[in-house]
Enzyme design. Structure first.
Site, mmCIF file in Angstrom:
data_model
loop_
_atom_site.group_PDB
_atom_site.id
_atom_site.type_symbol
_atom_site.label_atom_id
_atom_site.label_comp_id
_atom_site.label_asym_id
_atom_site.label_seq_id
_atom_site.Cartn_x
_atom_site.Cartn_y
_atom_site.Cartn_z
ATOM 1 N N ARG A 121 0.815 -1.226 0.000
ATOM 2 C CA ARG A 121 0.000 0.000 0.000
ATOM 3 C C ARG A 121 0.844 1.268 0.000
ATOM 4 N NH1 ARG A 121 -2.856 -3.039 3.617
ATOM 5 N NH2 ARG A 121 -4.696 -4.002 2.709
ATOM 6 N N LYS A 175 3.901 11.643 -11.112
ATOM 7 C CA LYS A 175 2.996 10.801 -11.900
ATOM 8 C C LYS A 175 3.711 9.492 -12.173
ATOM 9 C CE LYS A 175 0.152 13.859 -14.725
ATOM 10 N NZ LYS A 175 -0.231 14.104 -16.139
ATOM 11 N N GLU A 198 11.107 17.332 -25.318
ATOM 12 C CA GLU A 198 10.566 17.810 -24.028
ATOM 13 C C GLU A 198 11.232 19.129 -23.623
ATOM 14 O OE1 GLU A 198 7.950 16.355 -23.091
ATOM 15 O OE2 GLU A 198 8.140 14.340 -23.944
ATOM 16 N N LYS A 234 9.427 22.608 -14.574
ATOM 17 C CA LYS A 234 8.426 21.567 -14.275
ATOM 18 C C LYS A 234 8.054 21.613 -12.791
ATOM 19 C CE LYS A 234 6.536 17.109 -14.820
ATOM 20 N NZ LYS A 234 6.528 15.822 -15.481
ATOM 21 N N GLU A 279 -2.895 17.942 -11.047
ATOM 22 C CA GLU A 279 -3.480 18.285 -12.350
ATOM 23 C C GLU A 279 -4.969 18.623 -12.282
ATOM 24 O OE1 GLU A 279 -1.659 16.224 -15.618
ATOM 25 O OE2 GLU A 279 -3.283 16.788 -16.964
ATOM 26 N N ARG A 315 -1.405 22.391 -14.347
ATOM 27 C CA ARG A 315 -0.467 21.344 -14.751
ATOM 28 C C ARG A 315 -0.768 20.809 -16.149
ATOM 29 N NH1 ARG A 315 2.168 16.359 -11.219
ATOM 30 N NH2 ARG A 315 3.219 15.464 -13.017
ATOM 31 N N ASN A 327 0.929 19.292 -21.254
ATOM 32 C CA ASN A 327 0.540 18.468 -22.402
ATOM 33 C C ASN A 327 0.756 19.169 -23.731
ATOM 34 O OD1 ASN A 327 -0.375 16.166 -20.975
ATOM 35 N ND2 ASN A 327 -2.179 17.342 -20.362
ATOM 36 N N HIS A 347 1.428 17.235 -26.819
ATOM 37 C CA HIS A 347 1.262 15.807 -26.550
ATOM 38 C C HIS A 347 -0.074 15.247 -27.042
ATOM 39 C CE1 HIS A 347 4.918 16.330 -24.416
ATOM 40 N NE2 HIS A 347 4.943 15.078 -24.001
ATOM 41 N N HIS A 377 0.247 12.065 -29.185
ATOM 42 C CA HIS A 377 -0.308 10.767 -28.785
ATOM 43 C C HIS A 377 -1.192 10.177 -29.878
ATOM 44 C CE1 HIS A 377 0.223 11.664 -24.222
ATOM 45 N NE2 HIS A 377 1.277 11.051 -24.735
ATOM 46 N N HIS A 403 8.107 8.249 -29.629
ATOM 47 C CA HIS A 403 7.405 9.238 -28.818
ATOM 48 C C HIS A 403 7.951 10.652 -29.076
ATOM 49 C CE1 HIS A 403 5.206 10.910 -25.453
ATOM 50 N NE2 HIS A 403 6.323 11.381 -24.944
#
Ligand code: NAD
Length: 455
Positions: free
Chosen positions: A243, A265, A306, A334, A344, A348, A352, A355, A359, A371
Site C-alpha cells: 500500500r 505521476k 521535451e 516543471k 493536475e 499542470r 501536455n 502531446h 499521442h 514518442h
C-alpha cells in the site's frame, strides 16, 4: 510530505541574501501568493526603523504574530521572513509545518548590499558581522534545504538535486534498486543494495515480477535507476507495494531528467498509454547529466522534444543553454508547475503542450512512431494553431510528416483523455511563455492533424 508540496515555502537568511527578490520570483513562477514579512509589517505598522526606535522587543513580537498569521493560512504561499525572525522559538516551532529554504550569503556581500540602506541593524560593520555569526545557528536549525537562486529554491521545493558526477546515494533504512538492465551494464548503480534488473518497459508483467520479488518493508525505499519507463514503473510499484513505500528517482535519460522523473505521476501502459497509474511523489530526484553520455542519439532527440516544449512554455530559449543549465532550468520549470497544481486540477495540464496531437499520431502508428518524433510533430501543430513561428521546433527537432492513416489518427485524437464537457482540451500559446487551455472546432483540429501526416 515531499518538499513544499501543499505547504508554505519559507525563505530565510541574513539581510542582503536576496529573500525578497528570489521569493517574489518563486511566487510568480509557482503562482502562489507572496508575503515579504518586513514589507507587510511596514504596511500595517509603519517604517521598521520607527518600530525599532520604540524597542526591538516590540518589533519581534509583531514579527512573530504576523509570521504565525501567514503560516496559518490554508493556501500555500511563498513567505520571505525577516533576517531575525527565525531566532524566535515560537516561529521555529511553527516552521516545522512549512518547507524552509535557507539562502546563504557571504558576509562581505551582505554588508556591501545593505550598508547604505538605513536598516537599523546595518549601522556599523562590526556589530553587523557579530550579528551575522550569531544568526547562522538559527538558519541552520530551521532549514530543510539550502539554495542560492530561484531555480535552486524550486529544485529544493520538490526535492530535486542537480549536479554532475556520481554521488553515492545515502538513504536511511532498507532499500531496493529497480534498474534498467541496459543502464546497469553502462553505469555504476547509485547505491550498494539488492538489485532488481528490469526491461525498460512499464507493463503489468514487469510490475508483477517486481511485486513478487521485492523484499523491502513498509519503511523501506525503492530507488529507480533508468529512463521514464523505469521511473514510471518503479514509482508505480512503490505506490502500490505494501500500500505504498517511499521511492527515489535517479533518471538516466534526458526525457527523464527534464520531465518524467519529476512530478509524482507514475504508471503503467495498458493497451493505449498510461491508463493505470497513481500520483506518488519521489522523496528525492537525483539528476546527474553525466549519466547521459551513453544515451543513443534518438533518445537524446526524444528528450530534446521535451526541452523544446518546456522552453516554449517558459518563454525562454532553454535549448541554447549549456547542458547542465538546460536540464536544471527545465527541471525547475516543471517543479514550478507541479508546485502550483500537484494533482493536475488546472495549470499542470499545460505540460501536455504538443502531446495531444503527438499521442494521436503514436496511437495511429501502432506505437511504431517514436514518442519524441510524435511530440515534435505535436509541438508543430500547437505552434501552427497558435499562429506562432515554427522555427524552434523545425530547427531543433526537424519533424518529418508521419506515415499513418489520417482516419485512425483522427479517431485516436477524439479518444483523448483530456476532455472538458465532451470537448477536447488543447494547449496553445498566446505567445511563448503564455500557455492557455482551450477548445477548438473539429474542422480546425482535423486540419492541423492532417498537416502532420505524409500524404
Ligand atoms: N511520469 C511522467 O510525468 C512522464 C512524463 C514524460 C514521459 N513519461 C514516460 O516516460 C517514458 C519514456 O521514458 P524515456 O524517454 O526516458 O525512455 P525509456 O526509459 O523508455 O528509455 C529509452 C531507452 O534508453 C535506454 N537508456 C536509458 N538510459 C540510458 C543511458 N543513460 N544510456 C544508454 N541507454 C539508456 C533504455 O534502456 C531504453 O532502451 C514513457 O513511457 C512516458 O510515458 C512519464
Amino acid at each position: 510530505v515531499v518538499g513544499a508540496l501543499g505547504r508554505h515555502l519559507v525563505l530565510v537568511g541574513f539581510m542582503g541574501a536576496g529573500k525578497t527578490t528570489i521569493g517574489r520570483e518563486v511566487a510568480r513562477s509557482t503562482e502562489r501568493p507572496f508575503v515579504d514579512l518586513d514589507e507587510e509589517i511596514e504596511r500595517r505598522h509603519g517604517p521598521v526603523t520607527d518600530l525599532f526606535a520604540q524597542g526591538e522587543e516590540d518589533f519581534r513580537r509583531i514579527e512573530e504574530q504576523l509570521a504565525a498569521e501567514v503560516l496559518a493560512r490554508p493556501e500555500p504561499s511563498v513567505l520571505a521572513l525577516g533576517g531575525g525572525a527565525p531566532t524566535s522559538p515560537a516561529t521555529q516551532a511553527r516552521l516545522a509545518g512549512a518547507f524552509t529554504v535557507w539562502l546563504p550569503v557571504d558576509v562581505e556581500d551582505a554588508w556591501r548590499r545593505v550598508r547604505q540602506t538605513g536598516r537599523p541593524l546595518a549601522a556599523d560593520e562590526g556589530s553587523f558581522r557579530q550579528l551575522f555569526d550569531r544568526r547562522l545557528a538559527a538558519y541552520e536549525l530551521v532549514a530543510d534545504a539550502v539554495a542560492h537562486d530561484v531555480d535552486g529554491v524550486l529544485h529544493a521545493a520538490l526535492a530535486i538535486e542537480v549536479g554532475r558526477g556520481a554521488r553515492p546515494l545515502e538513504l536511511a533504512g532498507p532499500t531496493a534498486l529497480v534498474a534498467d538492465e541496459r543502464v546497469l551494464d553502462l553505469h555504476e548503480p547509485p547505491l550498494d543494495t539488492v538489485v532488481h534488473r528490469v526491461r525498460a518497459e512499464k507493463t503489468l508483467a514487469v510490475a508483477e515480477e517486481l511485486w513478487a520479488a521485492l523484499r523491502v518493508p513498509r519503511d523501506g525505499t525503492i530507488v529507480a535507476f533508468g529512463g521514464g519507463s523505469t521511473t514510471d514503473l518503479a514509482g508505480f510499484v512503490a505506490a502500490t507495494y505494501l500500500r505504498g513505500v517511499a521511492w527515489v528517482a535517479v533518471p538516466t535519460t534526458l526525457a527523464g531528467q527534464v520531465d518524467a522523473a519529476i512530478g509524482g505521476k507514475t504508471g503503467l501502459d495498458l493497451g493505449g498509454k498510461n491508463l493505470v497509474g497513481a500520483f506518488h511523489f519521489p522523496r528525492r530526484v537525483i539528476v546527474d547529466p553525466d549519466l547521459l553520455a551513453t544515451l543513443p542519439v534518438e533518445e537524446r532527440r526524444a528528450g530534446m522534444a521535451e526541452v523544446v516544449k518546456t522552453g516554449l512554455l517558459a518563454g525562454r530559449e532553454l535549448w541554447s543553454l549549456d547542458e547542465t543549465e538546460m536540464i536544471a532550468a527545465c527541471a525547475a520549470y516543471k517543479a514550478s508547475v507541479v508546485l502550483t497544481d500537484p494533482y493536475e486540477q488546472g495549470r499542470r495540464a499545460v505540460l501536455n503542450l504538443g502531446h495531444t496531437f503527438g499521442h494521436a499520431l503514436e496511437a495511429a502508428s501502432g506505437y511504431s512512431l517514436r514518442h519524441g518524433d510524435a511530440v515534435a510533430l505535436g509541438l508543430l501543430a500547437a505552434l501552427r494553431l497558435s499562429g506562432l513561428p515554427e522555427d524552434p521546433v523545425v530547427e531543433l527537432l526537424s519533424p518529418q510528416p508521419a506515415r499513418v492513416d489520417p482516419e485512425r489518427a483522427w479517431a485516436a485524437l477524439q479518444r483523448d483523455k483530456k476532455r472538458r464537457n465532451g470537448e477536447l482540451v488543447v494547449v496553445l500559446l498566446d505567445s511563448p511563455g503564455e500557455p492557455r487551455l482551450t477548445t477548438l472546432p473539429d474542422a480546425e483540429l482535423r486540419r492541423a492533424l492532417d498537416s502532420l501526416i505524409a500524404g
